[in-house]
Scaffold this motif. Structure first.
Motif, PDB file in Angstrom:
ATOM      1  N   LYS A   4     -16.205  87.117  48.054  1.00 42.00           N
ATOM      2  CA  LYS A   4     -15.278  86.516  47.100  1.00 42.00           C
ATOM      3  C   LYS A   4     -14.667  85.270  47.722  1.00 42.00           C
ATOM      4  CE  LYS A   4     -14.559  90.208  44.057  1.00 42.00           C
ATOM      5  NZ  LYS A   4     -13.654  91.191  43.535  1.00 42.00           N
ATOM      6  N   LEU A   5     -15.020  84.128  47.147  1.00 44.82           N
ATOM      7  CA  LEU A   5     -14.502  82.833  47.564  1.00 44.82           C
ATOM      8  C   LEU A   5     -13.225  82.592  46.779  1.00 44.82           C
ATOM      9  CD1 LEU A   5     -14.855  80.022  48.913  1.00 44.82           C
ATOM     10  CD2 LEU A   5     -16.352  79.425  47.012  1.00 44.82           C
ATOM     11  N   GLY A   6     -12.166  82.149  47.445  1.00 44.90           N
ATOM     12  CA  GLY A   6     -10.917  81.980  46.717  1.00 44.90           C
ATOM     13  C   GLY A   6      -9.961  80.997  47.348  1.00 44.90           C
ATOM     14  N   ALA A   7      -8.904  80.725  46.587  1.00 45.88           N
ATOM     15  CA  ALA A   7      -7.852  79.810  47.030  1.00 45.88           C
ATOM     16  C   ALA A   7      -6.499  80.430  46.719  1.00 45.88           C
ATOM     17  CB  ALA A   7      -7.990  78.469  46.324  1.00 45.88           C
ATOM     18  N   ILE A   8      -5.565  80.248  47.658  1.00 46.97           N
ATOM     19  CA  ILE A   8      -4.205  80.783  47.535  1.00 46.97           C
ATOM     20  C   ILE A   8      -3.229  79.659  47.864  1.00 46.97           C
ATOM     21  CG2 ILE A   8      -2.543  82.403  48.550  1.00 46.97           C
ATOM     22  CD1 ILE A   8      -4.957  84.257  49.111  1.00 46.97           C
ATOM     23  N   ASN A   9      -2.182  79.534  47.071  1.00 46.43           N
ATOM     24  CA  ASN A   9      -1.126  78.563  47.343  1.00 46.43           C
ATOM     25  C   ASN A   9      -0.373  79.026  48.589  1.00 46.43           C
ATOM     26  OD1 ASN A   9       1.563  77.392  47.385  1.00 46.43           O
ATOM     27  ND2 ASN A   9       1.095  76.598  45.358  1.00 46.43           N
ATOM     28  N   LYS A  10      -0.328  78.187  49.627  1.00 42.70           N
ATOM     29  CA  LYS A  10       0.287  78.612  50.884  1.00 42.70           C
ATOM     30  C   LYS A  10       1.810  78.700  50.796  1.00 42.70           C
ATOM     31  CE  LYS A  10       1.115  74.424  53.493  1.00 42.70           C
ATOM     32  NZ  LYS A  10       0.857  73.670  54.700  1.00 42.70           N
ATOM     33  N   LYS A  11       2.411  78.075  49.808  1.00 42.53           N
ATOM     34  CA  LYS A  11       3.873  78.095  49.682  1.00 42.53           C
ATOM     35  C   LYS A  11       4.402  79.414  49.124  1.00 42.53           C
ATOM     36  CE  LYS A  11       4.435  73.770  50.929  1.00 42.53           C
ATOM     37  NZ  LYS A  11       4.969  73.420  52.220  1.00 42.53           N
ATOM     38  N   ASP A  12       3.669  79.999  48.137  1.00 41.71           N
ATOM     39  CA  ASP A  12       4.189  81.192  47.472  1.00 41.71           C
ATOM     40  C   ASP A  12       3.201  82.359  47.382  1.00 41.71           C
ATOM     41  OD1 ASP A  12       2.419  80.353  45.506  1.00 41.71           O
ATOM     42  OD2 ASP A  12       3.975  79.723  44.105  1.00 41.71           O
ATOM     43  N   GLY A  13       1.967  82.190  47.885  1.00 36.19           N
ATOM     44  CA  GLY A  13       0.990  83.268  47.862  1.00 36.19           C
ATOM     45  C   GLY A  13       0.292  83.455  46.523  1.00 36.19           C
ATOM     46  N   GLU A  14       0.501  82.532  45.589  1.00 35.72           N
ATOM     47  CA  GLU A  14      -0.131  82.657  44.277  1.00 35.72           C
ATOM     48  C   GLU A  14      -1.631  82.435  44.401  1.00 35.72           C
ATOM     49  OE1 GLU A  14      -0.408  80.293  39.993  1.00 35.72           O
ATOM     50  OE2 GLU A  14       0.971  79.576  41.535  1.00 35.72           O
ATOM     51  N   ARG A  15      -2.409  83.339  43.800  1.00 34.52           N
ATOM     52  CA  ARG A  15      -3.871  83.190  43.763  1.00 34.52           C
ATOM     53  C   ARG A  15      -4.191  82.085  42.770  1.00 34.52           C
ATOM     54  NH1 ARG A  15      -8.070  85.318  46.661  1.00 34.52           N
ATOM     55  NH2 ARG A  15      -6.720  87.087  46.902  1.00 34.52           N
ATOM     56  N   MET A  62      -0.563  87.698  55.055  1.00 30.28           N
ATOM     57  CA  MET A  62       0.884  87.527  55.087  1.00 30.28           C
ATOM     58  C   MET A  62       1.230  86.140  55.597  1.00 30.28           C
ATOM     59  SD  MET A  62       1.900  91.331  56.607  1.00 30.28           S
ATOM     60  CE  MET A  62       2.977  90.629  57.756  1.00 30.28           C
ATOM     61  N   ALA A  63       2.288  85.572  55.032  1.00 34.21           N
ATOM     62  CA  ALA A  63       2.870  84.323  55.517  1.00 34.21           C
ATOM     63  C   ALA A  63       4.185  84.693  56.197  1.00 34.21           C
ATOM     64  CB  ALA A  63       3.115  83.367  54.365  1.00 34.21           C
ATOM     65  N   ILE A  64       4.295  84.383  57.482  1.00 36.40           N
ATOM     66  CA  ILE A  64       5.488  84.744  58.248  1.00 36.40           C
ATOM     67  C   ILE A  64       6.137  83.469  58.764  1.00 36.40           C
ATOM     68  CG2 ILE A  64       6.352  86.016  60.243  1.00 36.40           C
ATOM     69  CD1 ILE A  64       3.855  87.841  59.928  1.00 36.40           C
ATOM     70  N   VAL A  87      -6.913  76.189  56.040  1.00 35.14           N
ATOM     71  CA  VAL A  87      -5.824  75.611  55.252  1.00 35.14           C
ATOM     72  C   VAL A  87      -6.065  74.116  55.120  1.00 35.14           C
ATOM     73  CG1 VAL A  87      -3.356  75.076  55.209  1.00 35.14           C
ATOM     74  CG2 VAL A  87      -4.102  77.335  55.915  1.00 35.14           C
ATOM     75  N   LYS A  88      -5.872  73.626  53.902  1.00 41.35           N
ATOM     76  CA  LYS A  88      -5.876  72.182  53.660  1.00 41.35           C
ATOM     77  C   LYS A  88      -4.711  71.881  52.735  1.00 41.35           C
ATOM     78  CE  LYS A  88      -8.440  68.196  52.203  1.00 41.35           C
ATOM     79  NZ  LYS A  88      -9.665  67.655  51.652  1.00 41.35           N
ATOM     80  N   GLU A  89      -3.817  71.036  53.216  1.00 36.70           N
ATOM     81  CA  GLU A  89      -2.614  70.676  52.478  1.00 36.70           C
ATOM     82  C   GLU A  89      -1.869  71.943  52.073  1.00 36.70           C
ATOM     83  OE1 GLU A  89      -4.278  68.004  49.576  1.00 36.70           O
ATOM     84  OE2 GLU A  89      -4.650  66.471  51.090  1.00 36.70           O
ATOM     85  N   ASP A  90      -1.677  72.211  50.789  1.00 29.71           N
ATOM     86  CA  ASP A  90      -0.898  73.382  50.361  1.00 29.71           C
ATOM     87  C   ASP A  90      -1.759  74.579  49.956  1.00 29.71           C
ATOM     88  OD1 ASP A  90       1.500  72.119  50.814  1.00 29.71           O
ATOM     89  OD2 ASP A  90       1.735  71.422  48.751  1.00 29.71           O
ATOM     90  N   THR A  91      -3.037  74.586  50.367  1.00 31.45           N
ATOM     91  CA  THR A  91      -3.948  75.624  49.896  1.00 31.45           C
ATOM     92  C   THR A  91      -4.671  76.314  51.051  1.00 31.45           C
ATOM     93  OG1 THR A  91      -4.309  74.287  47.908  1.00 31.45           O
ATOM     94  CG2 THR A  91      -5.831  76.097  48.282  1.00 31.45           C
ATOM     95  N   ILE A  92      -4.743  77.648  50.963  1.00 30.88           N
ATOM     96  CA  ILE A  92      -5.539  78.468  51.869  1.00 30.88           C
ATOM     97  C   ILE A  92      -6.843  78.773  51.150  1.00 30.88           C
ATOM     98  CG2 ILE A  92      -5.708  80.701  53.031  1.00 30.88           C
ATOM     99  CD1 ILE A  92      -2.593  80.713  53.056  1.00 30.88           C
ATOM    100  N   TYR A  93      -7.959  78.486  51.821  1.00 26.93           N
ATOM    101  CA  TYR A  93      -9.281  78.798  51.269  1.00 26.93           C
ATOM    102  C   TYR A  93      -9.893  79.910  52.112  1.00 26.93           C
ATOM    103  CZ  TYR A  93      -8.663  74.392  48.825  1.00 26.93           C
ATOM    104  OH  TYR A  93      -8.162  73.391  48.032  1.00 26.93           O
ATOM    105  N   LEU A  94     -10.541  80.868  51.444  1.00 26.23           N
ATOM    106  CA  LEU A  94     -11.085  82.001  52.174  1.00 26.23           C
ATOM    107  C   LEU A  94     -12.338  82.540  51.506  1.00 26.23           C
ATOM    108  CD1 LEU A  94     -10.053  84.533  50.257  1.00 26.23           C
ATOM    109  CD2 LEU A  94      -7.949  84.138  51.482  1.00 26.23           C
ATOM    110  N   ILE A  95     -13.093  83.301  52.288  1.00 26.20           N
ATOM    111  CA  ILE A  95     -14.251  84.046  51.791  1.00 26.20           C
ATOM    112  C   ILE A  95     -14.112  85.462  52.336  1.00 26.20           C
ATOM    113  CG2 ILE A  95     -15.777  83.354  53.708  1.00 26.20           C
ATOM    114  CD1 ILE A  95     -17.145  83.571  50.228  1.00 26.20           C
TER     115      ILE A  95
END
Length: 159
Positions: A70-81, A25-27, A57-65
């Protein structure tokens, strides 16, 4: 139980919740007071979110494992995968980001190094430590300190 560490960036806290059904969640903390889990949620992602490893987080992207690899990236502004890639391994340690290099350590003791961007990931190295790794490594004085089951590793870098 909730394990991943929340992350604060530009007035928004990013938090992974719940162990059985993790979600991210982004709060927005602007004007926030009291219980803000419903009133200030900007977005929520319910699929492929870690229950144990934290995220970066780097710039506008959340990186996670995720715990299941599952390695992935999510746009931190809108939650888009933005993308997802499966490593098909188990992860407990939180990843580290050094420049564009994403370091992730499996429970089996393998370190993956990916060059990442909002467009995808490319594996550039895979190193087997030969014993389990559950603890999150640290970076200190141009060194990576890694604790495996019976060994403390100090790896000197150039950066």
């Amino acid at each position: 139980s909730i394990v991943p560490t929340p992350l604060l960036d530009e007035g928004v806290v990013y938090v992974a919740t719940g162990f059985m059904k993790p979600r991210l969640m982004a709060i927005d903390l602007n004007g926030a007071a009291g219980d803000v889990t419903k009133s200030h949620v900007k977005w929520e992602v319910k699929k492929d979110i870690p229950a144990t490893p934290s995220f970066v987080v780097k710039e506008d992207t959340i990186y996670l494992i995720t715990d299941s690899g599952k390695l992935g990236a999510i746009n931190k502004k809108d939650g888009e995968r933005l993308w997802t890639e499966s490593l098909k391994r188990n992860f407990s340690a939180s990843p580290m980001l050094v420049g564009d290099h994403f370091y992730s350590f499996t429970e089996e003791g393998v370190c993956y190094v990916h060059e990442i961007s909002p467009k995808g990931a490319q594996k550039i190295a895979e190193n087997d430590f030969g014993e389990p790794i559950f603890a999150t490594p640290i970076i200190m004085d141009k060194r990576m300190i890694v604790r495996s089951e019976t060994t403390l590793w100090s790896i000197k870098g150039d950066q």
